[in-house]
Write a protein that holds these residues in place. Structure first.
Motif, short mmCIF file in Angstrom:
data_model
loop_
_atom_site.label_atom_id
_atom_site.label_comp_id
_atom_site.label_asym_id
_atom_site.label_seq_id
_atom_site.Cartn_x
_atom_site.Cartn_y
_atom_site.Cartn_z
N VAL A 15 0.92 -1.31 0.00
CA VAL A 15 0.15 -0.08 -0.04
C VAL A 15 0.91 1.22 0.01
N LYS A 16 0.70 2.16 -0.95
CA LYS A 16 1.38 3.29 -1.00
C LYS A 16 0.58 4.40 -0.68
N ARG A 17 0.98 5.13 0.37
CA ARG A 17 0.14 6.32 0.66
C ARG A 17 1.14 7.62 0.72
#
Length: 137
Positions: A15-17
């Protein structure tokens, strides 16, 4: 029967935030003042306890040194009294007379061996230069 194997492949989910918001929030002066006060107070309290602990252990160390000095003083006092007894025995006139007679072969002076000193005129000043004051008394 043939078994079919189920192949389970491991899947990794990442997950890239991304936070692209550039919010700048200024600290409130009252909160910063309270923070500085609490830091200063905790520093003061920590310094007080460190000083207290240092004094406590220094007091314990000094008490050990005091006991060691007292033991040395008692030992020195006992040695001093034994040395005084030994000096009293060594300087007794009877012992010195015995040593003089036996080991050195000395005897008492006869009256014919004693002469009186008659200084000549002017010799008192020269004789005064050679007089030593007895400082042992």
């Amino acid at each position: 029967m043939t078994r079919k194997r189920k192949s389970r492949a491991t899947e990794f989910h990442t997950v890239k935030r991304l936070d692209n918001t550039r919010l700048v929030r200024h600290a409130e002066p009252v909160k910063m003042r309270n923070l500085y006060r609490s830091v200063a107070l905790s520093t003061f309290i920590a310094a007080f306890f460190l000083l207290y602990i240092y004094q406590h252990f220094k007091c314990i160390d000094l008490s050990f040194q005091l006991e060691a000095a007292r033991a040395e003083r008692v030992e020195a006092s006992a040695l001093n009294s034994s040395l005084k007894l030994e000096i009293a025995g060594l300087s007794s006139p009877k012992r010195i007379d015995t040593i003089a007679r036996r080991q050195l072969g000395l005897t008492e002076t006869l009256p014919s061996q004693v002469r009186e000193y008659q200084p000549t005129a002017g010799a008192e000043v020269a004789a005064a230069q050679f007089v030593h004051v007895n400082r042992a008394q």
